[in-house]
Write a protein that holds these residues in place. Structure first.
Motif, mmCIF file in Angstrom:
data_model
loop_
_atom_site.group_PDB
_atom_site.id
_atom_site.type_symbol
_atom_site.label_atom_id
_atom_site.label_comp_id
_atom_site.label_asym_id
_atom_site.label_seq_id
_atom_site.Cartn_x
_atom_site.Cartn_y
_atom_site.Cartn_z
ATOM 1 N N SER A 59 0.740 -1.224 -0.281
ATOM 2 C CA SER A 59 0.045 0.033 -0.198
ATOM 3 C C SER A 59 0.800 1.039 0.053
ATOM 4 C CB SER A 59 -0.801 -0.094 1.206
ATOM 5 O OG SER A 59 0.129 0.164 2.333
ATOM 6 N N ASN A 60 0.200 2.239 -0.208
ATOM 7 C CA ASN A 60 1.040 3.645 -0.158
ATOM 8 C C ASN A 60 1.624 3.834 1.385
ATOM 9 O OD1 ASN A 60 0.551 4.569 -2.561
ATOM 10 N ND2 ASN A 60 -1.134 5.619 -2.215
ATOM 11 N N HIS A 61 0.932 3.480 2.191
ATOM 12 C CA HIS A 61 1.491 3.396 3.580
ATOM 13 C C HIS A 61 2.867 2.748 3.760
ATOM 14 C CE1 HIS A 61 -2.155 4.829 4.908
ATOM 15 N NE2 HIS A 61 -1.854 5.115 6.175
ATOM 16 N N GLY A 62 2.615 1.586 3.054
ATOM 17 C CA GLY A 62 4.223 0.747 3.123
ATOM 18 C C GLY A 62 5.125 1.499 2.408
ATOM 19 N N HIS A 63 4.811 2.023 1.206
ATOM 20 C CA HIS A 63 5.851 2.629 0.550
ATOM 21 C C HIS A 63 6.213 3.951 0.915
ATOM 22 C CE1 HIS A 63 3.464 0.966 -3.192
ATOM 23 N NE2 HIS A 63 4.700 0.103 -2.922
ATOM 24 N N VAL A 64 5.499 4.497 1.631
ATOM 25 C CA VAL A 64 5.931 5.789 2.668
ATOM 26 C C VAL A 64 6.915 5.204 3.457
ATOM 27 C CG1 VAL A 64 5.311 7.688 4.146
ATOM 28 C CG2 VAL A 64 3.950 7.432 1.993
ATOM 29 N N LEU A 65 6.546 4.212 4.333
ATOM 30 C CA LEU A 65 7.553 3.542 5.174
ATOM 31 C C LEU A 65 8.865 3.154 4.625
ATOM 32 C CD1 LEU A 65 7.156 2.904 8.349
ATOM 33 C CD2 LEU A 65 7.024 0.565 7.522
ATOM 34 N N ILE A 66 8.985 2.759 3.726
ATOM 35 C CA ILE A 66 10.001 2.331 3.063
ATOM 36 C C ILE A 66 10.853 3.437 2.666
ATOM 37 C CG2 ILE A 66 11.288 1.355 0.737
ATOM 38 C CD1 ILE A 66 8.774 -0.847 1.280
ATOM 39 N N ALA A 67 10.294 4.608 1.895
ATOM 40 C CA ALA A 67 10.906 5.727 1.509
ATOM 41 C C ALA A 67 11.561 6.482 2.688
ATOM 42 C CB ALA A 67 9.985 6.697 0.727
ATOM 43 N N LEU A 68 10.902 6.400 3.818
ATOM 44 C CA LEU A 68 11.436 7.021 5.036
ATOM 45 C C LEU A 68 12.595 6.216 5.629
ATOM 46 C CD1 LEU A 68 8.253 8.388 6.906
ATOM 47 C CD2 LEU A 68 9.966 9.926 5.762
ATOM 48 N N GLY A 69 12.475 4.896 5.456
ATOM 49 C CA GLY A 69 13.540 3.996 5.961
ATOM 50 C C GLY A 69 14.807 4.170 4.991
ATOM 51 N N ARG A 70 14.805 4.589 3.796
ATOM 52 C CA ARG A 70 15.856 4.798 2.875
ATOM 53 C C ARG A 70 16.337 6.249 3.193
ATOM 54 N NH1 ARG A 70 13.690 1.653 -2.601
ATOM 55 N NH2 ARG A 70 13.932 -0.568 -1.488
ATOM 56 N N GLU A 71 15.601 7.003 3.484
ATOM 57 C CA GLU A 71 15.936 8.595 3.697
ATOM 58 C C GLU A 71 15.242 8.990 4.808
ATOM 59 O OE1 GLU A 71 18.207 11.533 3.637
ATOM 60 O OE2 GLU A 71 18.545 10.146 1.926
ATOM 61 N N HIS A 91 4.049 -10.924 12.958
ATOM 62 C CA HIS A 91 5.333 -10.504 12.305
ATOM 63 C C HIS A 91 5.350 -8.994 12.568
ATOM 64 C CE1 HIS A 91 6.141 -14.097 10.200
ATOM 65 N NE2 HIS A 91 4.703 -13.938 9.863
ATOM 66 N N ALA A 92 6.568 -8.617 12.880
ATOM 67 C CA ALA A 92 6.843 -7.224 13.142
ATOM 68 C C ALA A 92 7.206 -6.570 11.797
ATOM 69 C CB ALA A 92 8.172 -6.874 14.191
ATOM 70 N N ILE A 93 6.939 -5.148 11.731
ATOM 71 C CA ILE A 93 7.260 -4.392 10.737
ATOM 72 C C ILE A 93 8.580 -4.593 10.173
ATOM 73 C CG2 ILE A 93 7.814 -2.170 11.632
ATOM 74 C CD1 ILE A 93 5.350 -2.986 8.464
ATOM 75 N N GLY A 94 9.789 -4.722 11.034
ATOM 76 C CA GLY A 94 11.111 -4.754 10.942
ATOM 77 C C GLY A 94 11.290 -5.918 9.947
ATOM 78 N N GLU A 95 10.530 -6.966 9.934
ATOM 79 C CA GLU A 95 10.861 -8.191 9.256
ATOM 80 C C GLU A 95 10.587 -7.692 7.379
ATOM 81 O OE1 GLU A 95 8.981 -12.054 10.345
ATOM 82 O OE2 GLU A 95 8.455 -10.620 12.164
ATOM 83 N N LEU A 96 9.429 -6.945 7.265
ATOM 84 C CA LEU A 96 9.094 -6.796 6.118
ATOM 85 C C LEU A 96 10.308 -5.678 5.606
ATOM 86 C CD1 LEU A 96 7.160 -6.132 3.788
ATOM 87 C CD2 LEU A 96 6.217 -4.483 4.959
ATOM 88 N N LEU A 97 10.910 -4.844 6.411
ATOM 89 C CA LEU A 97 11.838 -3.670 6.091
ATOM 90 C C LEU A 97 12.810 -4.691 5.805
ATOM 91 C CD1 LEU A 97 11.047 -1.069 8.812
ATOM 92 C CD2 LEU A 97 10.476 -0.984 6.198
ATOM 93 N N ILE A 103 12.743 -6.147 2.055
ATOM 94 C CA ILE A 103 12.902 -5.173 1.227
ATOM 95 C C ILE A 103 14.462 -4.663 1.065
ATOM 96 C CG2 ILE A 103 12.423 -2.831 0.652
ATOM 97 C CD1 ILE A 103 10.144 -4.900 0.206
ATOM 98 N N GLY A 104 15.114 -4.692 2.202
ATOM 99 C CA GLY A 104 16.672 -4.162 2.095
ATOM 100 C C GLY A 104 16.859 -2.798 2.113
ATOM 101 N N ASP A 105 18.141 -2.292 2.399
ATOM 102 C CA ASP A 105 18.339 -0.706 2.114
ATOM 103 C C ASP A 105 17.391 0.178 2.682
ATOM 104 O OD1 ASP A 105 19.983 0.852 0.705
ATOM 105 O OD2 ASP A 105 18.829 1.291 -0.912
ATOM 106 N N VAL A 106 17.078 -0.421 4.147
ATOM 107 C CA VAL A 106 16.219 0.263 4.959
ATOM 108 C C VAL A 106 16.740 0.483 6.303
ATOM 109 C CG1 VAL A 106 13.865 0.698 6.121
ATOM 110 C CG2 VAL A 106 14.019 -0.373 3.590
ATOM 111 N N VAL A 107 17.066 1.788 6.862
ATOM 112 C CA VAL A 107 17.361 1.972 8.280
ATOM 113 C C VAL A 107 16.213 1.990 9.258
ATOM 114 C CG1 VAL A 107 18.590 3.777 9.609
ATOM 115 C CG2 VAL A 107 19.356 3.369 7.210
ATOM 116 N N ALA A 108 16.472 1.134 10.265
ATOM 117 C CA ALA A 108 15.192 1.097 11.065
ATOM 118 C C ALA A 108 16.061 0.788 12.683
ATOM 119 C CB ALA A 108 14.362 -0.136 10.959
ATOM 120 N N THR A 109 15.595 1.765 13.404
ATOM 121 C CA THR A 109 16.153 1.486 14.762
ATOM 122 C C THR A 109 15.469 1.093 15.808
ATOM 123 O OG1 THR A 109 17.149 3.747 14.262
ATOM 124 C CG2 THR A 109 17.186 3.116 16.629
#
Length: 107
Positions: free
Chosen positions: A9-21, A80-86, A89-95
């Motif tokens: 979804s767009n929610h997932g896309h926004v999450l990934i975009a923010l994880g990358r930048e 599952h936690a959202i970190g598993e999805l991230l 996908i790879g190339d995502v920064v999650a703290t």
């Protein structure tokens, strides 16, 4: 066959975009995801309210920190936690949130 749909979804896309930048402007996220700035603002409000993203103001910009330990929302994915999805996908920064065991676990 309709080539316009995607698996996330767009929610997932926004999450990934923010994880990358994590310091991206709303304008930049909107451009990369292909939605309006207003839609990104609404999605960010949802993600922050649900605890997936923490927003911090740094000067004139925002910094977004992803919370990978937060479980997914849909009943099919709740184990599952959202970190598993991230991570998939790879190339995502999650703290991850600080936990007492985190300091002793190998990285």
């Amino acid at each position: 066959m309709n080539p316009d749909w995607t698996f996330l979804s767009n929610h997932g896309h926004v999450l990934i975009a923010l994880g990358r930048e994590p310091d991206a402007r709303i304008r930049d996220v909107a451009e990369v995801v292909g939605i309006t700035e207003r839609a990104v603002q609404n999605i960010l409000a949802d993600l922050c309210a649900a605890g997936y993203v923490a927003k911090e103001r740094l000067g004139r910009r925002n910094h977004y920190e992803l919370r990978p330990e937060v479980p997914m929302r849909h009943p099919l994915e709740q184990g599952h936690a959202i970190g598993e999805l991230l991570a998939a996908i790879g190339d995502v920064v999650a703290t991850p949130a600080a936990t007492p065991d985190a300091a002793t676990e190998p990285r």
